[in-house]
Structure formats: structure tokens, C-alpha cells
Design an enzyme around this catalytic site. Structure first.
Site, PDB file in Angstrom:
ATOM      1  N   LEU A 123      47.803  72.057 -39.758  1.00 62.03           N
ATOM      2  CA  LEU A 123      48.237  73.440 -39.579  1.00 62.03           C
ATOM      3  C   LEU A 123      47.104  74.201 -38.904  1.00 62.03           C
ATOM      4  O   LEU A 123      45.943  74.077 -39.317  1.00 62.03           O
ATOM      5  CB  LEU A 123      48.559  74.101 -40.930  1.00 62.03           C
ATOM      6  CG  LEU A 123      49.790  73.586 -41.684  1.00 62.03           C
ATOM      7  CD1 LEU A 123      49.898  74.271 -43.039  1.00 62.03           C
ATOM      8  CD2 LEU A 123      51.063  73.808 -40.877  1.00 62.03           C
ATOM      9  N   ASP A 124      47.417  75.002 -37.871  1.00 60.37           N
ATOM     10  CA  ASP A 124      46.350  75.726 -37.194  1.00 60.37           C
ATOM     11  C   ASP A 124      45.822  76.855 -38.078  1.00 60.37           C
ATOM     12  O   ASP A 124      46.403  77.184 -39.116  1.00 60.37           O
ATOM     13  CB  ASP A 124      46.800  76.225 -35.817  1.00 60.37           C
ATOM     14  CG  ASP A 124      47.905  77.270 -35.883  1.00 60.37           C
ATOM     15  OD1 ASP A 124      47.804  78.201 -36.705  1.00 60.37           O
ATOM     16  OD2 ASP A 124      48.860  77.174 -35.092  1.00 60.37           O
ATOM     17  N   ILE A 125      44.727  77.452 -37.658  1.00 62.60           N
ATOM     18  CA  ILE A 125      44.025  78.423 -38.498  1.00 62.60           C
ATOM     19  C   ILE A 125      44.879  79.643 -38.829  1.00 62.60           C
ATOM     20  O   ILE A 125      44.711  80.272 -39.881  1.00 62.60           O
ATOM     21  CB  ILE A 125      42.697  78.848 -37.821  1.00 62.60           C
ATOM     22  CG1 ILE A 125      41.811  79.623 -38.795  1.00 62.60           C
ATOM     23  CG2 ILE A 125      42.968  79.627 -36.536  1.00 62.60           C
ATOM     24  CD1 ILE A 125      40.406  79.858 -38.279  1.00 62.60           C
TER      25      ILE A 125
END
Length: 204
Positions: free
Chosen positions: A60-62
Site C-alpha cells: 500500500l502506498d504512503i
């Protein structure tokens, strides 16, 4: 020899038994999905006890929150992320840029990303507040930033994005920044979804 169920010794000394673990983590905003970060930002492994040996399933991206599975089972993690097994990932996105009524027809358009069609398994559009819309979308693949790029291709700006489920595992009411072990029933359901045999499930 199966180190998950048998005690192994070498020259009379016991070797530590391999422990298979499965955790569900509610990843918060601003936390990176990596083992260590050069910029010193908090990582998902900072949020769990005994992170040694754990790997994440589907980055999952930031800026994305929600369900992140962690496991020591490399084969299962590989299958869960491989497009061959078509494991569904459900996301909820808060977006703006188009009226909700217009979106209901737009989401059925054929969208191509990096030369490949990005086709959701299911899509539901709901009205949000102050001109925003809420999209519940399920994909059976995990290309980099797929949901955000799919929304952008529809002319939408994503304000918030969260993964709500991965295969049979749901985020439910797990609090942000907290994790929990998967139940035996959940683990069995995961293994069935990716075609691993019953004996692999029994090792948990």
C-alpha cells in the site's frame, strides 16, 4: 522433514522451529510499506510485535490506508499477489471531479493503463458530501497504484483511499495502527482461495 511440526537437531543442538504467522494490520496514513526507510519515516513493521521474518502481501502506498496482510509464508504471499489466482482486493475511494450521476456511467468505460486493460471485478458509486463521490471498487490484480491511476483515467481526483478487504479477509473494525492474528478459519479460507493443499493449512 517439516520444521513447522518436527523438532530438528544438528550435532545434538536443537534448531529453532519455523513459525508460520499471519497478521492483519490496519495501515495508517503516512506509514510506508517497506522494511526500512531511508528518510526515517515509520514503516508497517514498526507497528507489529516480532516483525522478524514477516513479509507484506500487496504493498500500500504512503497515502493509502487500510488492510495489509503480513505473513512468514512466502509461497502463500506469492500466490496471493500473483494475477493467475485472481484474488479480489476491495477498495473504497473518496473522489471528486465528476458528478456522481455521471460517474455511474463512466466507471464502465474500458480503461487501459501501461498498455493493459484495467477492468474492475465490481464497482459501486455512492454520493458523498460537498459534491464528492464514494467509489467501492474491486480488482483481482495488484499493479502499482492501480486504483489511483484508474480513477485518474476517469478524470477523478482521489482524496482518500483505503483497502477494505483482501481475498476473504476483511478490515472490519480493526483500529488504525493496530494488528491482529488471523483466525484458523480465516487462514483456511485464504489457502483455499489460492489453491494450497489442506496439509499446508494444517501447519498453522
Amino acid at each position: 522433514v517439516d520444521p513447522a511440526v518436527q523438532r530438528i537437531t544438528v550435532v545434538g543442538r536443537a534448531i529453532r522451529r519455523f513459525e508460520r504467522r499471519w497478521l492483519a494490520l490496519h495501515k495508517p496514513l503516512g506509514v510506508v510499506t517497506t522494511a526500512r526507510d531511508e528518510k526515517g519515516r515509520p514503516t508497517v513493521f514498526d507497528l507489529v510485535d516480532r516483525p522478524q521474518g514477516l513479509n507484506y502481501v500487496g504493498r500500500l502506498d504512503i497515502a493509502t490506508t487500510g488492510l495489509l496482510l503480513l505473513t512468514t509464508d512466502g509461497e502463500a504471499a506469492h500466490r496471493l499477489t500473483h494475477p493467475k489466482y485472481r484474488v479480489p482486493r476491495r477498495y473504497t475511494a473518496l473522489v471528486h471531479g465528476k458528478p456522481t450521476q455521471e460517474l455511474e456511467s463512466l466507471v464502465g468505460r474500458r480503461i487501459t493503463i501501461d498498455g493493459r486493460v484495467a477492468k474492475p471485478e465490481s464497482v459501486r458509486v455512492r454520493p458523498g458530501r460537498q459534491g464528492r463521490s464514494i467509489i467501492d471498487v474491486t480488482f483481482t490484480e495488484g499493479r502499482n497504484r492501480l486504483v489511483r491511476r484508474w480513477c485518474e483515467a476517469l478524470g477523478l481526483k482521489v482524496e482518500r483511499l483505503a483497502r477494505m478487504s483482501y481475498g476473504p479477509i476483511r478490515l472490519a473494525d480493526l483500529e488504525q495502527g493496530h494488528s491482529r492474528p488471523l483466525t484458523p478459519r480465516e487462514i483456511a479460507a485464504l489457502y483455499r482461495a489460492i489453491g494450497l493443499p489442506e496439509e499446508a493449512q494444517a501447519k498453522h
